[in-house]
Design an enzyme around this catalytic site. Structure first.
Site, mmCIF file in Angstrom:
data_model
loop_
_atom_site.group_PDB
_atom_site.id
_atom_site.type_symbol
_atom_site.label_atom_id
_atom_site.label_comp_id
_atom_site.label_asym_id
_atom_site.label_seq_id
_atom_site.Cartn_x
_atom_site.Cartn_y
_atom_site.Cartn_z
ATOM 1 N N GLY A 87 0.847 -1.198 0.000
ATOM 2 C CA GLY A 87 0.000 0.000 0.000
ATOM 3 C C GLY A 87 0.882 1.248 0.000
ATOM 4 O O GLY A 87 0.553 2.260 0.628
ATOM 5 N N ALA A 88 2.006 1.154 -0.715
ATOM 6 C CA ALA A 88 3.046 2.201 -0.640
ATOM 7 C C ALA A 88 2.585 3.568 -1.161
ATOM 8 O O ALA A 88 3.195 4.592 -0.848
ATOM 9 C CB ALA A 88 4.287 1.752 -1.405
ATOM 10 N N GLY A 89 1.496 3.594 -1.910
ATOM 11 C CA GLY A 89 1.010 4.874 -2.433
ATOM 12 C C GLY A 89 0.018 5.559 -1.502
ATOM 13 O O GLY A 89 -0.365 6.715 -1.723
ATOM 14 N N ARG A 119 -1.739 7.043 2.238
ATOM 15 C CA ARG A 119 -1.288 8.032 3.235
ATOM 16 C C ARG A 119 -0.264 7.413 4.181
ATOM 17 O O ARG A 119 0.825 7.943 4.389
ATOM 18 C CB ARG A 119 -2.489 8.557 4.044
ATOM 19 N N MET A 120 -0.595 6.241 4.742
ATOM 20 C CA MET A 120 0.349 5.596 5.666
ATOM 21 C C MET A 120 1.520 4.974 4.919
ATOM 22 O O MET A 120 2.642 4.963 5.422
ATOM 23 C CB MET A 120 -0.377 4.537 6.510
ATOM 24 N N ARG A 173 -1.705 -2.295 -5.537
ATOM 25 C CA ARG A 173 -2.548 -3.300 -6.182
ATOM 26 C C ARG A 173 -2.815 -2.989 -7.647
ATOM 27 O O ARG A 173 -2.570 -1.862 -8.097
ATOM 28 C CB ARG A 173 -3.855 -3.468 -5.410
ATOM 29 N N GLY A 229 -4.403 -1.673 16.304
ATOM 30 C CA GLY A 229 -5.225 -0.604 15.736
ATOM 31 C C GLY A 229 -4.554 0.744 15.897
ATOM 32 O O GLY A 229 -5.002 1.744 15.309
ATOM 33 N N HIS A 279 -11.732 11.550 13.144
ATOM 34 C CA HIS A 279 -10.709 11.353 12.114
ATOM 35 C C HIS A 279 -11.053 12.176 10.867
ATOM 36 O O HIS A 279 -12.186 12.611 10.685
ATOM 37 C CB HIS A 279 -10.609 9.884 11.697
ATOM 38 N N HIS A 280 -10.066 12.247 9.975
ATOM 39 C CA HIS A 280 -10.176 12.911 8.680
ATOM 40 C C HIS A 280 -11.330 12.351 7.824
ATOM 41 O O HIS A 280 -11.784 11.216 8.043
ATOM 42 C CB HIS A 280 -8.854 12.770 7.914
ATOM 43 N N LYS A 331 -11.391 8.660 5.981
ATOM 44 C CA LYS A 331 -11.385 7.369 6.698
ATOM 45 C C LYS A 331 -12.639 6.567 6.355
ATOM 46 O O LYS A 331 -13.743 7.090 6.369
ATOM 47 C CB LYS A 331 -11.275 7.599 8.212
HETATM 48 N N1 LIG Z 1 -2.651 1.105 13.344
HETATM 49 C C1 LIG Z 1 -2.328 2.384 13.168
HETATM 50 O O1 LIG Z 1 -1.527 2.972 13.927
HETATM 51 C C2 LIG Z 1 -2.920 3.111 12.014
HETATM 52 C C3 LIG Z 1 -3.763 2.452 11.168
HETATM 53 N N2 LIG Z 1 -4.243 3.058 10.047
HETATM 54 C C4 LIG Z 1 -5.033 2.212 9.159
HETATM 55 O O2 LIG Z 1 -4.257 1.918 8.000
HETATM 56 C C5 LIG Z 1 -5.117 1.696 6.897
HETATM 57 C C6 LIG Z 1 -4.693 2.566 5.722
HETATM 58 O O3 LIG Z 1 -4.908 3.931 6.033
HETATM 59 P P1 LIG Z 1 -4.519 5.080 4.999
HETATM 60 O O4 LIG Z 1 -3.075 4.983 4.657
HETATM 61 O O5 LIG Z 1 -5.020 6.341 5.582
HETATM 62 O O6 LIG Z 1 -5.415 4.662 3.740
HETATM 63 P P2 LIG Z 1 -5.099 4.848 2.193
HETATM 64 O O7 LIG Z 1 -6.364 4.523 1.468
HETATM 65 O O8 LIG Z 1 -4.447 6.172 1.964
HETATM 66 O O9 LIG Z 1 -3.997 3.734 1.885
HETATM 67 C C7 LIG Z 1 -4.249 2.363 1.767
HETATM 68 C C8 LIG Z 1 -3.403 1.879 0.610
HETATM 69 O O10 LIG Z 1 -3.443 0.456 0.540
HETATM 70 C C9 LIG Z 1 -3.660 0.126 -0.835
HETATM 71 N N3 LIG Z 1 -4.200 -1.218 -0.985
HETATM 72 C C10 LIG Z 1 -5.441 -1.652 -0.745
HETATM 73 N N4 LIG Z 1 -5.536 -2.969 -1.055
HETATM 74 C C11 LIG Z 1 -4.316 -3.349 -1.514
HETATM 75 C C12 LIG Z 1 -3.768 -4.557 -2.012
HETATM 76 N N5 LIG Z 1 -4.503 -5.669 -2.125
HETATM 77 N N6 LIG Z 1 -2.474 -4.589 -2.393
HETATM 78 C C13 LIG Z 1 -1.694 -3.498 -2.296
HETATM 79 N N7 LIG Z 1 -2.158 -2.298 -1.846
HETATM 80 C C14 LIG Z 1 -3.452 -2.240 -1.454
HETATM 81 C C15 LIG Z 1 -4.605 1.207 -1.320
HETATM 82 O O11 LIG Z 1 -4.696 1.218 -2.728
HETATM 83 P P3 LIG Z 1 -6.013 1.891 -3.416
HETATM 84 O O12 LIG Z 1 -5.908 3.345 -3.150
HETATM 85 O O13 LIG Z 1 -5.842 1.512 -4.857
HETATM 86 O O14 LIG Z 1 -7.201 1.267 -2.755
HETATM 87 C C16 LIG Z 1 -3.924 2.422 -0.732
HETATM 88 O O15 LIG Z 1 -2.833 2.861 -1.506
HETATM 89 C C17 LIG Z 1 -6.541 1.953 7.404
HETATM 90 O O16 LIG Z 1 -7.128 0.728 7.797
HETATM 91 C C18 LIG Z 1 -6.287 2.831 8.639
HETATM 92 O O17 LIG Z 1 -7.324 2.818 9.558
HETATM 93 C C19 LIG Z 1 -3.929 4.339 9.728
HETATM 94 C C20 LIG Z 1 -3.106 5.061 10.553
HETATM 95 C C21 LIG Z 1 -2.536 4.510 11.759
HETATM 96 O O1 LIG Z 2 -7.378 5.861 9.424
HETATM 97 C C1 LIG Z 2 -6.605 6.554 10.122
HETATM 98 O O2 LIG Z 2 -6.120 7.605 9.720
HETATM 99 C C2 LIG Z 2 -6.254 6.051 11.455
HETATM 100 N N1 LIG Z 2 -6.637 4.859 11.767
HETATM 101 C C3 LIG Z 2 -6.340 4.142 12.953
HETATM 102 C C4 LIG Z 2 -7.633 3.767 13.649
HETATM 103 O O3 LIG Z 2 -8.575 3.318 12.971
HETATM 104 O O4 LIG Z 2 -7.708 3.879 14.860
HETATM 105 C C5 LIG Z 2 -5.333 4.829 13.830
HETATM 106 C C6 LIG Z 2 -5.280 6.325 13.754
HETATM 107 O O5 LIG Z 2 -6.193 6.862 14.646
HETATM 108 C C7 LIG Z 2 -5.420 6.872 12.359
#
Ligand SMILES: NC(=O)C1=CN([C@@H]2O[C@H](COP(=O)(O)OP(=O)(O)OC[C@H]3O[C@@H](n4cnc5c(N)ncnc54)[C@H](OP(=O)(O)O)[C@@H]3O)[C@@H](O)[C@H]2O)C=CC1
Ligand SMILES: O=C(O)C1=N[C@H](C(=O)O)C[C@H](O)C1
Length: 270
Positions: free
Chosen positions: A10-12, A14-15, A37, A125, A157-158, A161
């Site tokens: 999921g390198a593209g 936000r995280m 993906r 989480g 959250h933003h 989400k």
């Molecule tokens: N545990 C923690 O501390 C935190 C958890 N999170 C969680 O992390 C997750 C991602 O958040 P965020 O970065 O904001 O979301 P984004 O939608 O910005 O990023 C998710 C990425 O994963 C990609 N992806 C989805 N399915 C696949 C796959 N099968 N193979 C490869 N890449 C894939 C998406 O692609 P595409 O855009 O094409 O769908 C996208 O680029 C969420 O569940 C969020 O709640 C976030 C922050 C902190």
């Molecule tokens: O989607 C997010 O951005 C975040 N998701 C995680 C969650 O679902 O708790 C962690 C963080 O709060 C940011």
């Protein structure tokens, strides 16, 4: 000792970009692969360029299997279905799998425990020190306060989400339930609308706000007669979670195969 080789899936996202930045800023780790993906506009791009840290000579590919075969760990903040598939591949490769993905349906993550027979899985989480410490405080407060104190978990959250309640809200609710020695599944109230009737003593309520660019804010409120205790965490930068994930990967490198939490990484369960 050579650097831990980490793949960001999921390198593209936000995280994903925050993770690439965090790895490049960490001694003892390097980005060895990056995956997106099918159909992603980021395929073929350099992961470092995309994350704003300069060229890393790591192209974003469609091929997790090859990337995992040449890695020691994977950082995965994607979506539940994707994380399940990545866990099987991480098990095949016997590497560390750090899972930050949230939005799991009840029981959906159970297959991860099978994968953890071969992989070292660290799932949470929320990967920040602050939230995991908050969870420990919530457990303690819930233990000390009886059902005269109503427990409500509030999060914001933003606007992008896609899951609710947040993984963190559920983690905090779980901590409160553990403190009270009750099952969260039996006592959680995840939405309220219309004539709901009065609140049942002992329930744990959840409320969700979404909007703008809020990184992540969580409060656990203990509301009693004439007094209220509020425990709050505010994340001000997404790098917080990414740095926590890299720390978890480096920790996992030295563990046996198994299923671990961020509290294990931070020594909060000792
Ligand atoms: N545990 C923690 O501390 C935190 C958890 N999170 C969680 O992390 C997750 C991602 O958040 P965020 O970065 O904001 O979301 P984004 O939608 O910005 O990023 C998710 C990425 O994963 C990609 N992806 C989805 N399915 C696949 C796959 N099968 N193979 C490869 N890449 C894939 C998406 O692609 P595409 O855009 O094409 O769908 C996208 O680029 C969420 O569940 C969020 O709640 C976030 C922050 C902190
Ligand atoms: O989607 C997010 O951005 C975040 N998701 C995680 C969650 O679902 O708790 C962690 C963080 O709060 C940011």
């Amino acid at each position: 000792m050579s650097d831990m080789r980490l793949v960001v899936v999921g390198a593209g996202g936000r995280m994903g970009r925050a993770l690439v930045r965090a790895v490049t800023e960490t001694n003892g780790a390097r980005v060895s692969g990056a995956v997106e993906r099918e159909g992603s506009e980021f395929l073929g791009a350099d992961a470092g360029e995309l994350a704003g840290v300069g060229n890393l000579d790591v192209s974003i590919t469609l091929d997790p299997q090859s990337a995992f075969a040449a890695a020691d760990g994977v950082l995965d903040f994607t979506a539940p279905m994707a994380s399940l598939a990545f866990a099987n591949l991480a098990a095949e490769a016997s590497i560390v799998h750090v899972i930050g993905t949230t939005g799991w349906a009840e029981g959906e993550d159970l297959p991860l425990h099978d994968a953890a027979r071969q992989a070292r899985i660290i799932k949470s989480g929320n990967m920040s020190l602050g939230v995991n410490l908050l969870a420990a405080l919530v457990r303690k407060a819930a233990q000390a306060l009886d059902e005269d104190f109503d427990i409500e978990v509030l999060e914001m959250h933003h606007k992008h989400k896609v899951d609710a309640p947040s993984g963190t809200a559920l983690l905090l609710g779980e901590a409160a339930a553990e403190g009270r020695d009750i099952s969260l599944a039996d006592r959680s109230v995840r939405s309220r609308d219309g004539i709901t009737g009065a609140r049942n003593a002992g329930d744990i309520g959840f409320a969700t706000l979404r909007g703008g660019s809020v990184i992540g804010e969580h409060s656990v409120i203990f509301a009693g007669e004439g007094e209220r205790i509020e425990l709050t965490h505010r994340a001000e930068d997404r790098q917080l979670f990414a740095k926590g994930a890299v720390k978890a990967a480096l920790w996992g490198f030295h563990q046996k195969p198994g299923f671990y939490s961020m509290a294990d990484v931070l020594g909060l369960n000792d």
